[in-house]
Design an enzyme around this catalytic site. Sequence first.
Site, PDB file in Angstrom:
ATOM      1  N   GLY A  11       0.962  -1.238   0.003  1.00  0.00           N
ATOM      2  CA  GLY A  11       0.106  -0.053  -0.132  1.00  0.00           C
ATOM      3  C   GLY A  11       0.782   1.207   0.011  1.00  0.00           C
ATOM      4  O   GLY A  11       0.596   2.174   0.558  1.00  0.00           O
ATOM      5  N   TYR A  54     -15.454  -0.794   8.669  1.00  0.00           N
ATOM      6  CA  TYR A  54     -13.914  -0.603   8.888  1.00  0.00           C
ATOM      7  C   TYR A  54     -13.670  -0.956  10.504  1.00  0.00           C
ATOM      8  O   TYR A  54     -12.641  -1.747  10.688  1.00  0.00           O
ATOM      9  CB  TYR A  54     -13.885   0.934   8.880  1.00  0.00           C
TER      10      TYR A  54
HETATM   11  N1  SER Z   1      -8.707   8.153   8.967  1.00  0.00           N
HETATM   12  C1  SER Z   1      -9.899   6.849   9.194  1.00  0.00           C
HETATM   13  C2  SER Z   1     -11.033   7.294   8.789  1.00  0.00           C
HETATM   14  O1  SER Z   1     -11.706   8.310   8.930  1.00  0.00           O
HETATM   15  C3  SER Z   1     -10.016   6.584  10.679  1.00  0.00           C
HETATM   16  O2  SER Z   1      -8.529   5.984  11.249  1.00  0.00           O
HETATM   17  O3  SER Z   1     -11.620   6.508   8.082  1.00  0.00           O
END
Ligand code: SER
Length: 317
Positions: A8, A143
């Site tokens: 990545g 997530y």
């Molecule tokens: N920056 C990330 C997001 O907003 C959170 O870790 O998805």
Amino acid sequence: MKNILVIGSTGQIGSELTLELRKRYGNDHVVAGYITGSEPQGELKNSGPSEIADVSNIAQLEAIVKKYNIDTIYNLAALLSVVAESKPRLAWTIGIDGLWNILELARQYNCAVFTPSSIGSFGGGTPLVNTPQDTIQRPRTMYGVSKVTTELLSDYYHIKYGLDTRAVRFPGIISNVTPPGGGTTDYAVDIYYSAVKGEKFICPIGEGTLMDMMYMPDAIRAAIDLMEADPIKLIHRNAFNVTAMSFAPENIYAEIKKHIPSFEMEYNVDSLKQSIANSWPDSMDDTCAREEWGWKPSYDLSSMTIDMLEKLSSRLK
Ligand code: SER
């Protein structure tokens, strides 16, 4: 000498991390892994080796590990929070099936592995003020689910196989180089671009919504310092709370306005982003990272704002 693969490497964190790793360990010792369609460009491309490294293709990863004698993998392949909600299966495939491939390979070739977690791993019952290192993690976003699983799987490989897995829980990361894509904390990057371009900023996150944040140079240092830390001192592994600042939209707006008095902001709250933000900590307690491997951020909101505005102004002019 370390031989490092960054998976990545063309993403938000990877692009800057790879260059910093090359400075520290030598250009030829850091391979920039990327996927087709996001090839390295410019300095990233020219300063060292790069290879296609798709986390779903274990044979491809193995060939890289063998070719470069890799002993450390920084695994930054992931979808950010908002995108992951619209592509949950893909988020899982990249985040978890991909991690499984990496951990298996690491076990075979004895590599250390860094796979970041996030403030997104909290939610649903987590104490949101001074969120402790060890606490309830029952997130309701894909997530978050994938980040908690990342932590558990990484710890599993450490405990069961003795693999050297380590990670931090990153807060929102702010950078003036590669823009993020599809995160809940991205407003704190976008706001600087609007300010420098002389545009009004439409804020998708509501007034009073506190979230932890960090400037990219600190985030890069956190990742590298943790991987360099003496393992004897690590009580925790996957993953350490790390933070540098906590602010709400009105705070960052006021800070920018000190430098650009004509800057304007208006709220137009995005319900998905807001519900995600509401479930994340207002402020994390990162005492364990400070005690176990000496974590200490160097930028706060004021020094970050000065640097962001300076860098973006000279670039966007
Ligand atoms: N920056 C990330 C997001 O907003 C959170 O870790 O998805």
